[in-house]
Design a protein around this motif. Structure first.
Motif, PDB file in Angstrom:
ATOM      1  N   TYR A  21      10.712   3.109   3.589  1.00  0.00           N
ATOM      2  CA  TYR A  21      10.945   1.803   4.198  1.00  0.00           C
ATOM      3  C   TYR A  21      10.283   0.686   3.397  1.00  0.00           C
ATOM      4  CZ  TYR A  21      10.711  -2.049   7.536  1.00  0.00           C
ATOM      5  OH  TYR A  21      10.817  -3.274   8.123  1.00  0.00           O
ATOM      6  N   SER A  22       9.059   0.930   2.935  1.00  0.00           N
ATOM      7  CA  SER A  22       8.328  -0.085   2.167  1.00  0.00           C
ATOM      8  C   SER A  22       8.982  -0.333   0.813  1.00  0.00           C
ATOM      9  CB  SER A  22       6.885   0.373   1.958  1.00  0.00           C
ATOM     10  OG  SER A  22       6.234   0.610   3.194  1.00  0.00           O
ATOM     11  N   ILE A  23       9.596   0.706   0.238  1.00  0.00           N
ATOM     12  CA  ILE A  23      10.225   0.564  -1.085  1.00  0.00           C
ATOM     13  C   ILE A  23      11.572  -0.126  -0.984  1.00  0.00           C
ATOM     14  CG2 ILE A  23      11.173   1.853  -3.037  1.00  0.00           C
ATOM     15  CD1 ILE A  23       9.059   4.042  -2.346  1.00  0.00           C
ATOM     16  N   VAL A  75       0.838  -1.207   0.000  1.00  0.00           N
ATOM     17  CA  VAL A  75       0.000   0.000   0.000  1.00  0.00           C
ATOM     18  C   VAL A  75       0.870   1.253   0.000  1.00  0.00           C
ATOM     19  CG1 VAL A  75      -1.587   1.385   1.386  1.00  0.00           C
ATOM     20  CG2 VAL A  75      -2.019  -1.052   1.056  1.00  0.00           C
ATOM     21  N   PHE A  76       1.864   1.308   0.896  1.00  0.00           N
ATOM     22  CA  PHE A  76       2.703   2.500   0.986  1.00  0.00           C
ATOM     23  C   PHE A  76       3.692   2.585  -0.178  1.00  0.00           C
ATOM     24  CE2 PHE A  76       1.169   2.582   5.338  1.00  0.00           C
ATOM     25  CZ  PHE A  76       1.019   3.936   5.555  1.00  0.00           C
ATOM     26  N   LYS A  77       4.068   1.446  -0.741  1.00  0.00           N
ATOM     27  CA  LYS A  77       4.917   1.477  -1.932  1.00  0.00           C
ATOM     28  C   LYS A  77       4.166   2.101  -3.098  1.00  0.00           C
ATOM     29  CE  LYS A  77       7.538  -1.449  -5.079  1.00  0.00           C
ATOM     30  NZ  LYS A  77       7.933  -2.845  -5.432  1.00  0.00           N
ATOM     31  N   GLY A 102       3.197  14.349   6.306  1.00  0.00           N
ATOM     32  CA  GLY A 102       4.090  14.185   5.165  1.00  0.00           C
ATOM     33  C   GLY A 102       5.393  13.508   5.548  1.00  0.00           C
ATOM     34  N   LEU A 103       5.968  13.906   6.681  1.00  0.00           N
ATOM     35  CA  LEU A 103       7.225  13.291   7.118  1.00  0.00           C
ATOM     36  C   LEU A 103       7.026  11.818   7.469  1.00  0.00           C
ATOM     37  CD1 LEU A 103       8.640  16.198   9.320  1.00  0.00           C
ATOM     38  CD2 LEU A 103       9.359  15.527   7.011  1.00  0.00           C
ATOM     39  N   ILE A 104       5.902  11.502   8.114  1.00  0.00           N
ATOM     40  CA  ILE A 104       5.617  10.098   8.452  1.00  0.00           C
ATOM     41  C   ILE A 104       5.430   9.277   7.182  1.00  0.00           C
ATOM     42  CG2 ILE A 104       3.929   8.553   9.520  1.00  0.00           C
ATOM     43  CD1 ILE A 104       3.423  10.714  11.610  1.00  0.00           C
ATOM     44  N   SER A 131       8.400   5.356  -7.469  1.00  0.00           N
ATOM     45  CA  SER A 131       8.087   5.217  -6.040  1.00  0.00           C
ATOM     46  C   SER A 131       9.031   6.058  -5.187  1.00  0.00           C
ATOM     47  CB  SER A 131       8.166   3.748  -5.615  1.00  0.00           C
ATOM     48  OG  SER A 131       7.248   2.960  -6.342  1.00  0.00           O
ATOM     49  N   ILE A 132      10.328   6.001  -5.491  1.00  0.00           N
ATOM     50  CA  ILE A 132      11.308   6.739  -4.692  1.00  0.00           C
ATOM     51  C   ILE A 132      11.122   8.245  -4.866  1.00  0.00           C
ATOM     52  CG2 ILE A 132      13.765   7.236  -4.426  1.00  0.00           C
ATOM     53  CD1 ILE A 132      14.344   4.328  -5.047  1.00  0.00           C
TER      54      ILE A 132
END
Length: 334
Positions: A329-331, A66-68, A320-322, A257-258
């Motif tokens: 981390y997910s990527i 999801v976060f990726k 935004g920072l979170i 993603s990055i």
């Protein structure tokens, strides 16, 4: 094709390349819609069985996926920024700005959601980062892949131009500090005298004086200079770095993603939140006077005076920072 386009000094010179890139995007969208419609009417016989996956309408595959994916989505919404449109409006009232934002974001959201759903409902959970690689080899898909390459080639100079300007601005600031090219004290005192009241029987209001000095400075501001030598040196360095990165990395989805998790999050969440917290419901007299001077009709607009929006802006910075940390981390740690 990229090098001569990147060596154009004005971004306005790339308007025809932008039209071609937009045409390529339209074709790719129609291709994805078409494959999905054909799959529905043929009971997915046009899709190889090994490429058909399960479809989950509500349950995600996990937190990391999801976060990726969120990084890609943030990047998508980072691109259609409103700043250039607002700066060119003849009458930039908040009503017009909000109308433009609502309409443009609605159109963008519809295109993004419809294309993504059409692609996902075609292949399900087997869908990869580049959907065009999922289709079979035929004239339509090969054309779509060629247009995707062309779109990337023509879009690259559009991002290269502001990147070069930004690096030039950074170089200019550091060179100014290193060379101690600060404004002489005599010139600064002369400028202060120009902004002082003609009748000097009493001490001027310090906030008003500071505001007047800033307004004079704004009137005398010029673009950061970029010599021809620096222009070509920066272009060569950035092009070489970009080309090296393109050779070393082989995942288009990873790059999106990055970039979305870093620059996209900063532009979409952190910086707007910072500006909102700094400027909305500000107690600074200089900021209030500048707002009243630049836009007296909009100075009392709730968007500029709401304490709630100021708190939401602070939340946007933290959020935004979170998101940036979780997405990275997910990527990087799949």
């Amino acid at each position: 094709m990229i090098v001569p386009l990147c060596l154009m000094k004005k971004i306005d010179s790339l308007k025809y390349a932008s039209v071609v890139a937009l045409s390529a995007i339209v074709y790719i969208c129609v291709l994805i819609y078409g494959y999905f419609i054909v799959a529905l009417f043929t009971d997915y016989k046009n899709i190889p069985a090994e490429k058909l996956g399960d479809i989950s309408y509500f349950k995600p595959q996990g937190i990391k996926p999801v976060f990726k994916t969120l990084g890609v989505i943030v990047l998508a919404y980072t691109c259609p920024t409103q700043f250039s449109i607002v700066s060119e409006l003849e009458n930039p009232t908040m009503k017009r700005i909000c109308s433009i934002t609502y309409v443009s974001m609605s159109i963008t959201a519809f295109i993004f959601l419809s294309v993504s759903y059409a692609g996902y409902l075609t292949f399900g959970n087997t869908l990869t980062g580049n959907i065009l690689l999922m289709y079979g080899n035929n004239f339509y898909t090969q054309t779509g892949r060629a247009l995707l390459v062309l779109m990337v080639i023509l879009s690259f100079p559009l991002m290269f131009h502001p990147a070069r300007v930004s690096f030039n601005n950074i170089y200019h600031v550091f060179s100014e500090k290193l060379n101690n090219k600060s404004e002489p004290e005599e010139e600064g005192q002369a400028r202060m005298n120009e902004t002082s009241p003609l009748i000097g029987s009493h001490e001027p209001d310090s906030a008003l004086l500071e505001f007047s000095q800033q307004m004079v400075t704004m009137e005398h501001e010029v673009d950061v200079p970029m010599s021809s030598q620096r222009f070509y040196i920066l272009s060569a360095v950035l092009l070489a770095a970009s080309y090296s990165g393109a050779l070393l990395l082989n995942s288009f989805e990873l790059i999106l993603s990055i970039v979305g998790a870093t620059g996209g999050v900063l532009i979409s969440f952190v910086l707007p939140g910072f500006y909102g917290y700094k400027l909305i419901a500000s107690d600074d007299d200089v900021t209030k006077r500048r707002l009243e001077t630049c836009s007296p009709e909009e100075a009392d607009n709730g968007l500029f005076t709401s304490p709630l929006l100021k708190k939401i802006s602070l939340f946007l910075i933290v959020w935004g920072l979170i998101v940036m940390l979780i997405c990275l981390y997910s990527i990087l740690f799949e």
